[in-house]
Design an enzyme around this catalytic site. Structure first.
Site, PDB file in Angstrom:
ATOM      1  N   ARG A 103      70.906  75.826 -33.136  1.00  0.00           N
ATOM      2  CA  ARG A 103      70.473  76.049 -34.511  1.00  0.00           C
ATOM      3  C   ARG A 103      71.240  75.109 -35.453  1.00  0.00           C
ATOM      4  NH1 ARG A 103      66.408  78.360 -37.470  1.00  0.00           N
ATOM      5  NH2 ARG A 103      67.113  79.908 -38.965  1.00  0.00           N
ATOM      6  N   THR A 376      57.973  75.329 -36.738  1.00  0.00           N
ATOM      7  CA  THR A 376      58.424  75.845 -35.442  1.00  0.00           C
ATOM      8  C   THR A 376      57.410  75.603 -34.311  1.00  0.00           C
ATOM      9  OG1 THR A 376      59.493  77.536 -36.709  1.00  0.00           O
ATOM     10  CG2 THR A 376      59.244  77.997 -34.357  1.00  0.00           C
ATOM     11  N   ASN A 396      61.646  74.353 -39.515  1.00  0.00           N
ATOM     12  CA  ASN A 396      61.379  75.460 -40.421  1.00  0.00           C
ATOM     13  C   ASN A 396      59.983  75.326 -41.009  1.00  0.00           C
ATOM     14  OD1 ASN A 396      61.770  77.895 -41.605  1.00  0.00           O
ATOM     15  ND2 ASN A 396      62.770  77.083 -43.422  1.00  0.00           N
ATOM     16  N   SER A 447      67.850  83.393 -37.922  1.00  0.00           N
ATOM     17  CA  SER A 447      66.522  82.968 -37.457  1.00  0.00           C
ATOM     18  C   SER A 447      65.727  84.179 -36.957  1.00  0.00           C
ATOM     19  CB  SER A 447      66.695  81.986 -36.296  1.00  0.00           C
ATOM     20  OG  SER A 447      65.459  81.662 -35.725  1.00  0.00           O
ATOM     21  N   GLY A 468      56.050  80.967 -36.157  1.00  0.00           N
ATOM     22  CA  GLY A 468      55.435  81.916 -37.095  1.00  0.00           C
ATOM     23  C   GLY A 468      56.419  82.586 -38.036  1.00  0.00           C
ATOM     24  N   GLY A 469      57.608  82.003 -38.206  1.00  0.00           N
ATOM     25  CA  GLY A 469      58.571  82.570 -39.162  1.00  0.00           C
ATOM     26  C   GLY A 469      58.856  84.025 -38.855  1.00  0.00           C
TER      27      GLY A 469
HETATM   28  O1  DON Z   1      64.177  80.305 -37.616  1.00  0.00           O
HETATM   29  C1  DON Z   1      63.250  80.853 -38.165  1.00  0.00           C
HETATM   30  O2  DON Z   1      63.038  82.042 -38.085  1.00  0.00           O
HETATM   31  C2  DON Z   1      62.262  80.005 -38.973  1.00  0.00           C
HETATM   32  N1  DON Z   1      62.923  78.821 -39.414  1.00  0.00           N
HETATM   33  C3  DON Z   1      61.058  79.721 -38.134  1.00  0.00           C
HETATM   34  C4  DON Z   1      60.010  78.915 -38.861  1.00  0.00           C
HETATM   35  C5  DON Z   1      58.655  79.000 -38.267  1.00  0.00           C
HETATM   36  O3  DON Z   1      58.420  79.660 -37.302  1.00  0.00           O
HETATM   37  C6  DON Z   1      57.572  78.239 -38.974  1.00  0.00           C
HETATM   38  N2  DON Z   1      56.304  78.376 -38.270  1.00  0.00           N
HETATM   39  N3  DON Z   1      55.297  78.803 -38.653  1.00  0.00           N
END
Ligand code: DON
Length: 567
Positions: A103, A376, A396, A447, A468-469
């Site tokens: 990370r 991501t 991100n 994260s 997917g955040g």
């Molecule tokens: O680490 C995390 O949770 C976020 N930076 C992930 C970002 C992400 O999945 C974007 N995709 N849609």
């Protein structure tokens, strides 16, 4: 929901739409690619193929990781990266497990209030766009560390097909052309009109990135230190500072990936191995599954109102804990054992009823005895020896901070937005953070990435993960449940429509046109606030399932250009 709640949700959703690409989910009972021995599933066919080529050459999953990750950085610059970071969970053929955290870290010049104005308010865009949004990248450190410890081939041999891909080019897909077009204006705004991606790029074009080929060639020759201490480091630091950022050569030189013990927990007859902090993925997934385990999900029925209620209520409670207690374990003490305690989790669900939704405002983090306080892409690989790796990696947002280093050929992340810029104020995924995830020099931002491996009967059973955040955790959850509880195959489980709840905002998101109106009406009558019409796709899962006969079934998400390949 109040006005700021609606605004933050809308923001969070628009980020997901643009980060992950809008495409509707189509449920089917399709069977994925079946392979005898080895498989790679990733967001791009080129990356899956290069990973497979390395496996065929006698490399193992860790060699294929280096190849696939770098091929994604070439052919999928939206999220594949050199300028970002990620997490990898592994399970060796002998059953031993582990994980590596690569990370990003906050630069030394970062500070707690760096995104606030004189009135203490968050300055729009500062943590998401431009050079100040970037953390110190970890990807090159992560893939070299993992490959050096477990791989078999030489990095130069592994990287050669990736260098060739960057030099000879790859064919731009429809979704990719649309994403580049959508972001072109902001690329120019951030990098100037001469920047590489300012040009019009159409579907079917062959895109060659010779500068990136040259950067990769130097890395292949000089190893990971080229990125952190060599010419690449010098160019990177200079560029970021010229653009108003704070990453220095010293920040790069100090970066190290970290081996971490994964979060390992049972769910019925399964053993789940997932990522530990600084990702919230493993702990939050474990909390949700433990809360669900008290119920007979199969009897409730897949996507019945009661099944959805149960998942939503468990998610609500787990995300409330996530947002309060979790952060970088090198900086904050996390009460892992207490958060995963069965009795504690049972008590968290004690006020749940099928009659009526719990309100998120009535839920806060659980009170636990704790002395000292608190865009991501994913790929899954199984090699012919039976080693498995699950990797999620990111910049991100879409193309990260949009800062493109033209001299090096890659985008920089905007991972600093995953910190809590101000307690109680949502980030771009609508996640509310607390002190545990505040900014500090050298700290890693929390994260949601959830690279996960599942065992059944002591044997490898599933490798799974997704972008997917904030929706990553709930997408991994539903994919596992689809197979474990509802006997779907891997491809079918990946394609099934998904829904999501994250405590705040207090809203259940459904993928559009995927759930029937009677179901939605029933949930509304029980007090659930629903978002369906403006909801984007949720997750883009790439997974592998070991079938009872030992063969592998790939699950490549049709929500993207994802592809399973194998032999
Ligand atoms: O680490 C995390 O949770 C976020 N930076 C992930 C970002 C992400 O999945 C974007 N995709 N849609």
């Amino acid at each position: 929901m109040n006005k700021s709640g609606i605004v933050s949700l809308a923001l969070a959703l628009s980020v997901l739409v643009f980060s992950c690409g809008k495409q509707e989910a189509t449920p089917s009972a399709k069977v994925g690619l079946i392979a005898e021995k080895a498989m790679v599933v990733s967001a791009r066919e080129e990356a899956s193929q290069i990973g497979l080529e390395i496996l065929k050459k006698g490399g193992n999953a860790f060699d294929a990781m280096m190849a696939t990750e770098m091929a994604l950085a070439v052919a999928f610059p939206f999220a594949g990266n050199l300028g970002g970071g990620g997490f990898m969970v592994y399970r060796m053929a002998d059953g031993s497990v582990g994980s590596i955290d690569y990370r990003e870290k906050a630069p030394q010049a970062a500070s707690k209030d760096m995104y606030l104005d004189e009135y203490g308010d968050v300055i729009p865009d500062l943590s998401t766009k431009g050079a100040l949004a970037s953390g110190v990248p970890g990807t090159i450190a992560g893939i070299f560390e993992a490959q050096a410890k477990f791989g078999k081939l030489k990095p130069a041999e592994i990287l050669q097909p990736v260098i060739d891909l960057a030099r000879n080019g790859f064919v731009v897909t429809k979704a990719q052309a649309e994403r580049l077009q959508r972001n072109r204006e902001v690329f120019v705004e951030v990098n100037g009109p001469e920047t590489f991606f300012a040009k019009e790029i159409k579907e079917g074009d062959t895109l060659k990135i010779p500068i990136l080929a040259a950067t990769l060639e130097r890395i292949a020759k000089n190893g990971r230190d080229e990125f952190y201490k060599g010419e690449t480091a010098k160019i990177l630091a200079r560029h970021m500072q010229e653009k108003g950022g704070i990453i220095t050569e010293a920040d790069l030189a100090a970066y190290e990936a970290a081996w971490r013990d994964p979060i390992v927990f049972p769910y019925r007859d399964l053993k789940i191995i997932s990522m530990a902090p600084p990702s919230s993925g493993g702990i939050t997934l474990a909390q949700i599954l433990s809360m669900l385990e008290q119920h007979d999900l199969k009897k409730l029925g897949h996507h019945s109102p009661e099944y959805i209620q149960l998942l939503v209520e468990a998610e609500r409670r787990a995300y409330a804990d996530r947002n309060f207690y979790l952060g970088d374990p090198d900086f904050v003490k996390i009460p892992v054992d207490q958060l995963l305690d069965k009795e504690y989790l049972k008590s968290r669900m004690s006020n749940f009823s099928f009659e009526k939704a719990t309100k998120s405002e009535e839920i806060s983090e659980g009170k636990i005895a704790f002395a000292e306080s608190m865009e991501t892409t994913h790929y899954s690989i199984v090699d012919a020896e039976g080693n498995a790796i699950s990797v999620t990696t990111t910049l991100n947002g879409a193309y990260g901070s949009k800062v493109y280093i033209d001299e090096l050929g890659f985008f920089m992340n905007n991972e600093m937005d995953d910190f809590s810029s101000k307690p109680g104020i949502p980030n771009m995924f609508g996640l509310i953070g607390a002190e545990a995830n505040s900014i500090a020099p050298g700290k890693r931002m929390l994260s949601s990435m959830t690279p996960t491996i599942v065992e059944k009967g002591g044997k490898l059973w599933m490798v799974v993960g997704t972008p997917g955040g904030s929706t990553i955790i709930t997408s991994v959850l539903q994919t596992i449940l689809n197979v474990a509880e509802f006997e779907m195959g891997m491809q079918q489980a990946v394609e099934a429509p998904r829904f999501h709840h994250q405590w705040l905002p207090d809203l259940v998101n459904f993928e559009p046109d995927s759930f029937d109106s009677t179901l939605i009406a029933t949930l509304k009558s029980r007090g659930y606030l629903i978002n369906e019409k403006n909801s984007p796709i949720i997750g883009k899962v790439d997974a592998i399932l070991v079938l009872p006969d030992g063969k592998l079934e790939g699950g490549a998400d049709p929500r993207g250009d994802d592809k399973a390949v194998g032999f």
